[in-house]
Enzyme design. Structure first.
Site, PDB file in Angstrom:
ATOM      1  CG  ASP A  15      -8.176   6.552  -7.568  1.00 38.25           C
ATOM      2  OD1 ASP A  15      -8.172   5.532  -8.476  1.00 38.25           O
ATOM      3  OD2 ASP A  15      -9.093   7.555  -7.560  1.00 38.25           O
TER       4      ASP A  15
ATOM      5  CB  CYS B  52      -4.696   4.617  14.827  1.00 42.60           C
ATOM      6  SG  CYS B  52      -3.859   3.922  16.364  1.00 42.60           S
TER       7      CYS B  52
ATOM      8  CG  LEU C  60     -11.830  -1.478 -22.359  1.00 41.26           C
ATOM      9  CD1 LEU C  60     -11.727   0.039 -23.245  1.00 41.26           C
ATOM     10  CD2 LEU C  60     -10.543  -1.664 -21.893  1.00 41.26           C
TER      11      LEU C  60
ATOM     12  CG  HIS D 180     -14.147  -1.375  -1.903  1.00 38.43           C
ATOM     13  ND1 HIS D 180     -13.897  -2.034  -3.341  1.00 38.43           N
ATOM     14  CD2 HIS D 180     -15.247  -1.889  -1.252  1.00 38.43           C
ATOM     15  CE1 HIS D 180     -14.778  -2.767  -3.285  1.00 38.43           C
ATOM     16  NE2 HIS D 180     -15.787  -2.668  -2.347  1.00 38.43           N
TER      17      HIS D 180
ATOM     18  NE  ARG E 185      -3.337  -0.112  -5.092  1.00 37.86           N
ATOM     19  CZ  ARG E 185      -4.772  -0.590  -4.714  1.00 37.86           C
ATOM     20  NH1 ARG E 185      -5.062  -1.601  -3.630  1.00 37.86           N
ATOM     21  NH2 ARG E 185      -5.648  -0.266  -5.435  1.00 37.86           N
TER      22      ARG E 185
ATOM     23  CB  ALA F 239     -13.718   5.529 -18.419  1.00 35.73           C
TER      24      ALA F 239
ATOM     25  CE1 TYR G  25      -2.978  -3.355   1.028  1.00 32.72           C
ATOM     26  CE2 TYR G  25      -4.152  -1.828  -0.247  1.00 32.72           C
ATOM     27  CZ  TYR G  25      -4.044  -2.933   0.178  1.00 32.72           C
ATOM     28  OH  TYR G  25      -5.100  -3.882  -0.272  1.00 32.72           O
TER      29      TYR G  25
HETATM   30  N1  APR Z   1     -12.597   2.678 -19.530  1.00 34.80           N
HETATM   31  C1  APR Z   1     -13.594   1.785 -19.171  1.00 34.80           C
HETATM   32  N2  APR Z   1     -13.403   0.586 -18.518  1.00 34.80           N
HETATM   33  C2  APR Z   1     -12.095   0.186 -18.385  1.00 34.80           C
HETATM   34  C3  APR Z   1     -11.138   0.674 -18.824  1.00 34.80           C
HETATM   35  C4  APR Z   1     -11.235   1.879 -19.502  1.00 34.80           C
HETATM   36  N3  APR Z   1     -10.105   2.713 -19.942  1.00 34.80           N
HETATM   37  N4  APR Z   1     -10.025  -0.064 -18.526  1.00 34.80           N
HETATM   38  C5  APR Z   1     -10.597  -1.346 -17.955  1.00 34.80           C
HETATM   39  N5  APR Z   1     -11.918  -1.254 -17.788  1.00 34.80           N
HETATM   40  C6  APR Z   1     -12.727  -2.079 -17.326  1.00 34.80           C
HETATM   41  C7  APR Z   1     -12.372  -3.521 -17.488  1.00 34.80           C
HETATM   42  O1  APR Z   1     -12.924  -3.852 -18.763  1.00 34.80           O
HETATM   43  C8  APR Z   1     -13.037  -4.411 -16.343  1.00 34.80           C
HETATM   44  O2  APR Z   1     -14.305  -4.468 -16.518  1.00 34.80           O
HETATM   45  O3  APR Z   1     -12.969  -1.878 -15.875  1.00 34.80           O
HETATM   46  C9  APR Z   1     -12.898  -3.230 -15.188  1.00 34.80           C
HETATM   47  C10 APR Z   1     -11.945  -3.563 -14.182  1.00 34.80           C
HETATM   48  O4  APR Z   1     -12.247  -4.634 -13.197  1.00 34.80           O
HETATM   49  P1  APR Z   1     -11.437  -4.871 -12.088  1.00 34.80           P
HETATM   50  O5  APR Z   1      -9.938  -4.884 -12.375  1.00 34.80           O
HETATM   51  O6  APR Z   1     -12.003  -6.107 -11.697  1.00 34.80           O
HETATM   52  O7  APR Z   1     -11.665  -4.086 -10.931  1.00 34.80           O
HETATM   53  P2  APR Z   1     -13.070  -3.436 -10.217  1.00 34.80           P
HETATM   54  O8  APR Z   1     -14.291  -3.980 -10.882  1.00 34.80           O
HETATM   55  O9  APR Z   1     -12.863  -2.256  -9.598  1.00 34.80           O
HETATM   56  O10 APR Z   1     -12.626  -4.429  -8.984  1.00 34.80           O
HETATM   57  C11 APR Z   1     -13.596  -4.491  -7.820  1.00 34.80           C
HETATM   58  O11 APR Z   1     -12.312  -5.908  -6.492  1.00 34.80           O
HETATM   59  O12 APR Z   1     -10.066  -6.386  -6.035  1.00 34.80           O
HETATM   60  C12 APR Z   1     -11.207  -5.744  -5.460  1.00 34.80           C
HETATM   61  O13 APR Z   1     -11.415  -4.123  -3.802  1.00 34.80           O
HETATM   62  C13 APR Z   1     -10.913  -4.483  -5.085  1.00 34.80           C
HETATM   63  O14 APR Z   1     -12.476  -2.444  -5.512  1.00 34.80           O
HETATM   64  C14 APR Z   1     -11.654  -3.350  -6.148  1.00 34.80           C
HETATM   65  C15 APR Z   1     -12.813  -4.642  -6.405  1.00 34.80           C
END
Ligand code: APR
Length: 233
Positions: free
Chosen positions: A94, A117, A202, A109, A59, A219, A56
């Site tokens: 973020d 703490c 995407l 999240h 990150r 996006a 972290y």
């Molecule tokens: N524009 C739009 N969508 C996008 C882009 C982009 N430029 N790049 C990637 N994506 C999409 C991908 O197609 C995918 O469906 O964003 C999604 C990202 O999916 P994950 O990596 O699974 O992330 P997320 O859905 O936020 O994960 C949910 O899981 O790991 C835990 O706590 C963590 O908050 C997170 C949660």
């Protein structure tokens, strides 16, 4: 497009991908080279706190080096100009929504730039590292952990989210794979309450079949175009 009065937006890692922050489940996703159970569970933290703090700390540095993209900025504009009710529920840790100008944001999240703490329960804005075991500014104990909701822990402000979903007339999901609950279930809840549902992503997600409409693309292009539509009507 119908004029909406009460919008709930769910965002995921995909909205920050074009700001250079890795998503989780893509080929080059974070979970590819960091086993979830090691860096994103309370058990992993108990087993190896140094490994988790280092993960972290990295990150946190990446978040600080990143900048909002046109998708974040468009939602900032929506927040400023939309007269109706709006809540942006983000799964992201973020602060790019806020730096993009949005105010009505809820981090379900947790936040990367926050330290929690475990001795006195205080939370602190934290931009530096935690790996070196700094003292809590409130109680002086070296007992701070990242203020992140790990797997097996309860997401933040679920009551507020459920209330918003109960009265929304439009639910929009941006940049999330629909792989993680409870967020992945919000579309069905909103739909059951009569809301129209729209996905901007995407690629097809695990939940695409649950949406009234899915638009595929980046996006940074889809979100500004959608915000123009909403503010025009
Ligand atoms: N524009 C739009 N969508 C996008 C882009 C982009 N430029 N790049 C990637 N994506 C999409 C991908 O197609 C995918 O469906 O964003 C999604 C990202 O999916 P994950 O990596 O699974 O992330 P997320 O859905 O936020 O994960 C949910 O899981 O790991 C835990 O706590 C963590 O908050 C997170 C949660």
């Amino acid at each position: 497009m119908r004029a909406f009065r009460n919008i709930v937006i769910l965002t995921g890692a995909g909205i920050s991908a074009e700001s250079g922050l890795r998503t989780f489940r893509a080929e080059d996703g974070l979970w590819e080279d960091h086993p979830v159970e090691e860096v994103a569970t309370p058990e992993g933290f108990a087993r190896d706190p140094a490994l988790v703090q280092r993960f972290y700390d990295e990150r946190r540095a990446q978040i600080r080096a990143a900048s909002p993209n046109p998708a974040h900025e468009a939602l900032g504009r929506l927040d400023r100009e939309f007269a109706g009710q709006l809540l942006i529920v983000t799964q992201n840790i973020d602060d790019l929504h806020e730096r993009g100008g949005a105010r009505r944001v809820l981090h379900m999240h947790g936040e990367g730039l926050s330290a929690w703490c475990r001795a006195c329960d205080a939370r602190h804005r934290w931009e530096g590292t935690l790996g070196d075991g700094p003292a809590c500014p409130a109680c002086g104990e070296a007992a701070m952990r990242p203020d992140i909701v790990w797997f097996g822990e309860m997401p933040y402000e679920m009551d507020r989210i459920f209330d918003a979903l109960a009265s929304a007339d439009l639910f929009v999901s941006i940049g999330t794979s629909g792989a993680v609950y409870p967020a992945a279930g919000f579309v069905q809840q909103a739909s059951a309450n009569g809301a129209r549902t729209l996905e901007l992503n995407l690629e097809e997600s695990l939940g695409s079949r649950n949406f009234d409409e899915t638009r595929l693309g980046a996006a940074s292009e889809l979100v500004p175009a959608w915000v123009d539509e909403v503010l025009r009507d």
